[in-house]
Design an enzyme around this catalytic site. Structure first.
Site, PDB file in Angstrom:
ATOM      1  N   VAL A   1       0.855  -1.198   0.000  1.00  0.00           N
ATOM      2  CA  VAL A   1       0.000   0.000   0.000  1.00  0.00           C
ATOM      3  C   VAL A   1       0.889   1.245   0.000  1.00  0.00           C
ATOM      4  O   VAL A   1       0.679   2.184  -0.783  1.00  0.00           O
ATOM      5  CB  VAL A   1      -0.940   0.007   1.239  1.00  0.00           C
TER       6      VAL A   1
ATOM      7  N   THR B   1      -6.296 -11.913   8.226  1.00  0.00           N
ATOM      8  CA  THR B   1      -6.631 -12.776   9.369  1.00  0.00           C
ATOM      9  C   THR B   1      -6.214 -14.198   9.013  1.00  0.00           C
ATOM     10  O   THR B   1      -6.320 -14.597   7.850  1.00  0.00           O
ATOM     11  CB  THR B   1      -8.149 -12.756   9.698  1.00  0.00           C
TER      12      THR B   1
ATOM     13  N   ASP C   1      -7.821 -16.680   9.966  1.00  0.00           N
ATOM     14  CA  ASP C   1      -9.019 -17.523  10.056  1.00  0.00           C
ATOM     15  C   ASP C   1      -9.646 -17.902   8.711  1.00  0.00           C
ATOM     16  O   ASP C   1     -10.418 -18.852   8.645  1.00  0.00           O
ATOM     17  CB  ASP C   1     -10.088 -16.830  10.904  1.00  0.00           C
TER      18      ASP C   1
ATOM     19  N   GLU D   1     -10.686 -24.757  17.729  1.00  0.00           N
ATOM     20  CA  GLU D   1     -10.935 -24.301  19.110  1.00  0.00           C
ATOM     21  C   GLU D   1     -12.417 -24.052  19.383  1.00  0.00           C
ATOM     22  O   GLU D   1     -12.867 -24.158  20.513  1.00  0.00           O
ATOM     23  CB  GLU D   1     -10.123 -23.039  19.421  1.00  0.00           C
TER      24      GLU D   1
END
Ligand code: F6P
Length: 328
Positions: free
Chosen positions: A28, A131, A133, A228
């Protein structure tokens, strides 16, 4: 919609850090400078915005960070930004600093914050999916996911050595509070016997029965990957439940924890971060607002923030079946 010409971009990372955030920051910053824009870093996410914690970024500020995990801009989950008063301070800080647009790098919480801010102030913001995830709709992969998988594989391969040597059944807990993307892909790649994810029900009796079958056939050790957020509990809890119905297994639990968030980003994450970071600047210059940039089938796509956080991105359930068959 805000149509002010963009001359000065603010850049922040927010939420849990992920490997590749630095590569995205670099992309960026350098693209903005290439376009003769001013670029300011904001330290500790939205909290830094509220506290006017700005730094001016030049091409050299991002030297030698492409290979580093974490984020040089630091990160936080801001409580204050959830409140209108916090966002009002943030807006005043942006005006004072002369920032015309923001690039935010993070996950769900980051984009929810951006949605609230745009609703309040109609401010140009684009986002990059940072992330481990991989739970954002509008991108096949999030920045950090691939590196986290590789970190997990490294750990599971090592645990396999001791599991095999000692004839043990290991429950290995990986991150994923709400989704099983990490567990599924790491489990398949590591050759796990079972993969337990929040999206599908976990039946302890079933696992016990199948394990008995596997052991009768040939096995004497095994790996069970547990997300988890599995609805039956974390690895400790599930191992406890299995011990009750199948006390004959010598079980151990390893919780990999935050090791999964660190380390040098993989090539996949660096390429993703570099491409999306570059595109984010042009997206802003072309008037994009309130969108996350992602990569879908090798194409850069923009997805409105509200869809990125609430759109349905499903795990590939076939992989559960494949993993099970490949582990017989
Ligand atoms: O959102 C990323 C994530 O790493 C999740 O997978 C995990 O549940 C959570 O962050 C851990 O957050 P914290 O760093 O606050 O413990």
């Amino acid at each position: 919609m805000n149509v002010k010409k963009i001359r000065h971009i603010g850049l922040l990372t927010s939420g849990g850090d992920s490997p590749g955030m630095n590569a995205a920051i670099r992309a960026v910053v350098r693209t903005a400078i290439f376009e003769n824009l001013e670029i300011s870093g904001i330290i500790r996410g939205y909290d830094g915005l509220i506290n006017k914690d700005f730094i001016s970024l030049g091409p050299q500020s991002v030297s030698n960070i492409i290979h580093r995990g974490g984020t040089i801009l630091k990160t936080a989950r801001s409580e204050a930004f959830r409140k209108p008063e916090g966002r009002q301070k943030a807006y005043a800080a942006l005006l004072e600093q002369g920032i015309d647009a923001l690039v935010v790098i993070g996950g769900n919480g980051t984009f929810r914050g951006a949605i609230d801010f745009i609703n309040d102030y109609d401010f140009p913001i684009v986002g990059l999916p940072g992330t481990i995830d991989n739970d954002l709709f509008g991108t096949d992969r999030t920045i950090g996911f691939d590196t986290a998988l590789n970190t997990i594989l490294d750990a599971v391969d090592k645990i396999r050595d001791t599991a095999t040597s000692c004839d043990r059944l290991f429950f290995i807990e990986v991150m994923g509070r709400d989704t099983g993307f990490i567990a599924l892909q790491s489990g398949l790649a590591a050759g796990a016997e079972f993969i337990l994810v929040p999206e599908t029900p976990t039946y302890i009796e079933n696992i016990s029965r199948l394990l008995d079958h596997d052991w009768r056939q040939s096995k004497s050790s095994g790996i069970i990957i547990v997300a988890e957020g599995d609805e039956e509990g974390g690895a400790e809890e599930i191992a406890g439940k299995l011990r009750k119905v199948a006390p004959h297994y010598d079980t151990r639990v390893s919780i990999l924890g935050h090791i999964q968030r660190g380390g040098a980003p993989s090539a996949v994450d660096r390429v993703l971060a570099g491409t999306l970071g570059y595109e984010a600047v042009y997206a802003l210059l072309n008037g994009a607002q309130g969108v996350m940039l992602g990569m879908v089938r090798e194409e850069v796509v923009m997805t409105p923030f509200h869809q990125a956080v609430s759109g349905k991105k499903n795990i590939n359930r076939n992989l559960l079946e494949i993993a099970r068959i490949l582990a017989i």
